[in-house]
Design an enzyme around this catalytic site. Structure first.
Site, short mmCIF file in Angstrom:
data_model
loop_
_atom_site.label_atom_id
_atom_site.label_comp_id
_atom_site.label_asym_id
_atom_site.label_seq_id
_atom_site.Cartn_x
_atom_site.Cartn_y
_atom_site.Cartn_z
CG LEU A 21 -1.95 -1.11 1.31
CD1 LEU A 21 -2.61 -1.13 2.68
CD2 LEU A 21 -3.00 -0.95 0.21
CB SER A 28 5.61 -1.26 1.31
OG SER A 28 4.23 -1.34 1.07
CD GLU A 174 3.72 10.36 6.73
OE1 GLU A 174 3.97 9.18 6.96
OE2 GLU A 174 2.68 10.74 6.16
NE ARG A 214 5.40 8.14 2.36
CZ ARG A 214 5.25 6.86 2.64
NH1 ARG A 214 4.89 6.51 3.88
NH2 ARG A 214 5.44 5.93 1.74
CG HIS A 250 8.88 8.19 7.19
ND1 HIS A 250 8.20 7.03 7.48
CD2 HIS A 250 7.93 9.10 6.86
CE1 HIS A 250 6.90 7.21 7.33
NE2 HIS A 250 6.71 8.46 6.94
CB CYS A 371 9.37 1.46 11.65
SG CYS A 371 9.99 2.28 10.18
#
Length: 448
Positions: A21, A28, A174, A214, A250, A371
């Site tokens: 996603l 990912s 974020e 982001r 990030h 994370c």
């Protein structure tokens, strides 16, 4: 008074799956549609929490979200019973069902930005839940995140909670994945370091061309205002747009900081020398001595960093003043990265030891050790005011391990997400979890 950096790790949810996603997150995307193992993922995360606790670090746990998010699907026009909502979404809009089942809240570095009491105007620990509006599957997290954080840090004398910023592109936030704090001691005033990918209103800042940036400068500035931070206690820096386009979605994929130390890649930032000088100057004003460790691109490329998640590591301060680096197994599997780490720890510098953890289930979806944790600096009084049910202990570890083995599946595919029974399994598990962690009613199915 003693003070601590407490790591609150995200507990991986029962619907952990590889939905692919997160555009811009290489892992990912590359592992999309593979079969996942939610039970193994949760147990791997718990093992890391237990190991850090056993090493003497303060460790907590942050509960996952309710998934599938049936309420989110209802807002998108799917009606009927809960089972009918899921069945209809699977038939008519499978990507929306996959998004509503995402277990991405496990990466609690994105849950919020946290400022300790030593930095804030009112002397309380401040939390701002991240809106995560860049990705739909994460944008639906912050209401539950706010309730869970509120149940963990409930004493208004010590803790202040802010709602997520407006969910628009100009204020893309974020959370702590783009925020680091430097200090001499956790209970002393420090310098908060906000890293942004773009500016929403100032065209002087360059933007990436391939992948989205982001975090906005404006979101970082808004959080600093909400938390009552002084200008002398804040530094803003821009990510290098070219590394965002290489998969550094990030800042915590390309840099990590703790105490007085920043460990970063040579290509991580724009205006690096100016940024380092500002950090050094501002930290010196509060009695700190800023130090940096730059990893040259000649030793570790950006591609190596992204594939190994070298910088998505936990940099931890030990009692003797040295630092420990917690890295994923993928670092040992990358020859250049492992060679660099061996030379780093043998040089007698700031980072004296590296410990490796198997977090494959998380890594394959694009999240490493850093994370999985939200850092909260607390003094003794504040730590005593935290909901004790969420502080990791040996008995709690045993209870949570039993809970995972009881409720989690060991295989999850896209087809499994369409099974209405999965929702019942998840709700049963989470209802029990809120009792274990003493959270009260925090999930929509418990409230509505």
């Amino acid at each position: 008074m003693k003070s601590y950096e407490v790591n609150f790790d995200g507990l991986v949810g029962p619907t952990h799956n590889y939905g692919g996603l997160s555009y811009g997150n290489v892992a990912s995307q590359s592992n999309s549609q593979q079969s996942s193992n939610p039970k193994e993922a949760a147990l791997q995360g718990l093992a890391k929490m237990k190991a850090l606790m056993d090493m003497g670090f303060q460790q907590g746990v942050l509960a996952p979200q309710e998934r599938p998010d049936v309420a989110a699907l209802r807002r998108l026009g799917f009606g009927g019973t809960d089972a009918e909502v899921i069945e209809r979404a699977a038939k008519e809009a499978m990507p929306l069902l996959v998004a509503s089942c995402s277990a991405s809240s496990m990466w609690v570095a994105n849950a919020a930005t946290v400022s300790p009491s030593a930095d804030t105007a009112d002397g309380r620990v401040h939390f701002t839940a991240a809106n995560l509006n860049c990705k739909y599957h994460r944008s639906i997290e912050h209401p539950t995140t706010s309730r869970v954080l509120g149940a963990m840090f409930a004493d208004q004398k010590h803790f202040a909670h802010h709602a997520a910023l407006p969910a628009v592109a100009q204020f893309g936030d974020e959370g702590a994945a783009n925020h680091t704090r430097f200090c001499r001691e956790y209970g002393e005033a420090g310098v908060e370091f906000f890293v942004f990918g773009r500016s929403a209103f100032d065209t002087r800042y360059p933007a990436p061309q391939k992948y989205p940036a982001r975090q906005t400068l404006e979101a970082s500035q808004a959080v600093a205002r909400l938390h009552g931070l002084k200008d002398d206690g804040v530094v803003y820096a821009q990510q290098n747009p070219s590394v965002i386009d290489q998969g550094v979605f990030h800042n915590d994929v390309i840099a990590v900081g703790n105490g007085e130390v920043l460990f970063y890649h040579e290509d991580a930032f724009l205006e690096t020398e100016q940024m380092l000088a500002e950090l050094q100057s501002k930290l010196a004003k509060v009695g700190g001595k800023f130090q940096s460790i730059c990893v040259p691109r000649s030793a570790v490329t950006v591609e190596d960093a992204v594939r190994s998640y070298l910088f998505n590591s936990q940099l931890l301060s030990r009692a003797d003043g040295s630092m420990l680096l917690i890295v994923p197994e993928e670092c040992r599997g990358n020859e250049r990265v492992w060679q660099y780490l061996q030379s780093l720890t043998s040089s007698g510098g700031l980072i004296r030891e590296v410990k490796v953890f198997d977090l494959k289930q998380s890594m394959q979806n694009g999240g490493g050790p850093a994370c999985l944790r939200l850092r909260v600096a607390l003094n003794e009084t504040e730590l005593a005011a935290v909901n004790p049910g969420v502080i990791m202990t040996a008995p709690l570890y045993g209870t949570l391990t039993e809970w995972v083995n009881k409720h989690y599946r060991d295989r999850m595919t896209e087809n499994d997400l369409a099974d209405p029974q999965l929702l019942l399994e998840c709700r049963t598990a989470l209802d029990e979890l809120t009792q274990i962690l003493k959270l009260g009613a925090v999930y929509p199915f418990q409230i509505n």
